[in-house]
Design a protein around this motif. Structure first.
Motif, PDB file in Angstrom:
ATOM      1  N   LEU A 184       0.759  -1.079   0.111  1.00 49.15           N
ATOM      2  CA  LEU A 184      -0.226   0.219   0.118  1.00 49.15           C
ATOM      3  C   LEU A 184       0.739   1.056  -0.398  1.00 49.15           C
ATOM      4  N   ASP A 185       2.067   1.281   1.026  1.00 46.65           N
ATOM      5  CA  ASP A 185       2.755   2.313   0.558  1.00 46.65           C
ATOM      6  C   ASP A 185       3.364   2.487  -0.905  1.00 46.65           C
ATOM      7  N   LEU A 186       3.786   1.266  -1.328  1.00 53.63           N
ATOM      8  CA  LEU A 186       4.407   1.613  -2.538  1.00 53.63           C
ATOM      9  C   LEU A 186       3.282   2.546  -3.726  1.00 53.63           C
ATOM     10  N   PHE A 187       2.023   1.915  -3.265  1.00 50.33           N
ATOM     11  CA  PHE A 187       0.351   2.422  -4.248  1.00 50.33           C
ATOM     12  C   PHE A 187       0.803   4.476  -4.290  1.00 50.33           C
ATOM     13  N   PHE A 188       1.380   4.332  -2.969  1.00 56.96           N
ATOM     14  CA  PHE A 188       1.223   6.160  -2.894  1.00 56.96           C
ATOM     15  C   PHE A 188       1.886   6.926  -3.566  1.00 56.96           C
ATOM     16  N   THR A 189       3.159   5.730  -3.392  1.00 58.01           N
ATOM     17  CA  THR A 189       4.410   6.556  -3.978  1.00 58.01           C
ATOM     18  C   THR A 189       4.606   6.248  -4.953  1.00 58.01           C
ATOM     19  N   GLY A 190       4.445   5.195  -6.101  1.00 59.45           N
ATOM     20  CA  GLY A 190       4.050   5.431  -7.129  1.00 59.45           C
ATOM     21  C   GLY A 190       3.338   5.868  -8.403  1.00 59.45           C
ATOM     22  N   HIS A 191       3.046   6.616  -7.169  1.00 58.51           N
ATOM     23  CA  HIS A 191       1.649   7.957  -8.579  1.00 58.51           C
ATOM     24  C   HIS A 191       1.063   9.338  -7.623  1.00 58.51           C
ATOM     25  N   ASP A 192       0.877  10.054  -8.117  1.00 62.86           N
ATOM     26  CA  ASP A 192       0.026  11.346  -7.245  1.00 62.86           C
ATOM     27  C   ASP A 192      -1.173  11.108  -6.990  1.00 62.86           C
ATOM     28  N   PRO A 193      -1.614  10.763  -5.214  1.00 59.19           N
ATOM     29  CA  PRO A 193      -2.492  10.005  -5.442  1.00 59.19           C
ATOM     30  C   PRO A 193      -3.555  11.939  -4.955  1.00 59.19           C
ATOM     31  N   THR A 194      -2.467  12.837  -5.391  1.00 57.07           N
ATOM     32  CA  THR A 194      -3.627  14.547  -4.651  1.00 57.07           C
ATOM     33  C   THR A 194      -4.301  14.808  -5.854  1.00 57.07           C
TER      34      THR A 194
END
Length: 161
Positions: free
Chosen positions: A57-67
């Motif tokens: 899950l941390d990689l999900f937020f590192t690998g794209h811009d969730p903002t």
């Protein structure tokens, strides 16, 4: 995200799919039209004895811009929304925790949605391991390489290559 997860120890399978929309059997062109409601997504199967779910899950937020709402870099439209599709309530709770954990890392609010589970429609073969099959493609060079560099910087211990 396909390229990121394929490099993580303990990840057993990564499948690019379309989900979250109202059209059955969507294809890339229809999804790109923005009329299907589907998002481009990945299904990640991993061994939690090798890599914990919180790292995935941390990689999900590192690998794209969730903002960014309905946008990933130059790609714009609801098909590029930051969304998570839990298979059950346990995953929903993990996803909510991951969003809360990631928020302090971003100046802008995370706009990632947690959506109801929907049928998964496998993306075309050319989407599967796109980066691995076309590493010199312009998109891979401009968009994916910087994401991989960021992941390598912060998560090298979890990567296979």
């Amino acid at each position: 995200m396909d390229a990121v997860y394929r490099r993580v120890r303990g990840v057993q399978d990564v499948r690019s799919v379309y989900t979250g929309g109202q059209t059955q059997h969507p294809d890339y062109e229809s999804v790109c039209s923005g009329t299907t409601g589907h998002a481009e997504a990945v299904v990640v199967t991993f061994d939690p004895m090798v890599v914990p779910a919180d790292v995935i899950l941390d990689l999900f937020f590192t690998g794209h811009d969730p903002t960014t709402l309905n946008r990933q870099g130059y790609d714009v439209g609801t098909q590029y929304r930051s969304a998570m599709f839990p298979a059950n309530e346990q995953q929903r709770a993990l996803f909510e925790q991951a969003i809360n954990k990631a928020q302090p890392l971003f100046q802008d609010p995370i706009v990632t949605t947690i959506e109801e589970p929907q049928p998964l429609w496998e993306a075309e073969d050319f989407h599967q391991d796109f980066y691995g099959n076309q590493p010199f493609n312009g998109y891979c060079q401009v968009i994916i390489n910087p994401k991989l560099a960021k992941v390598r910087k912060d998560y090298a211990v979890w990567l296979t290559h």
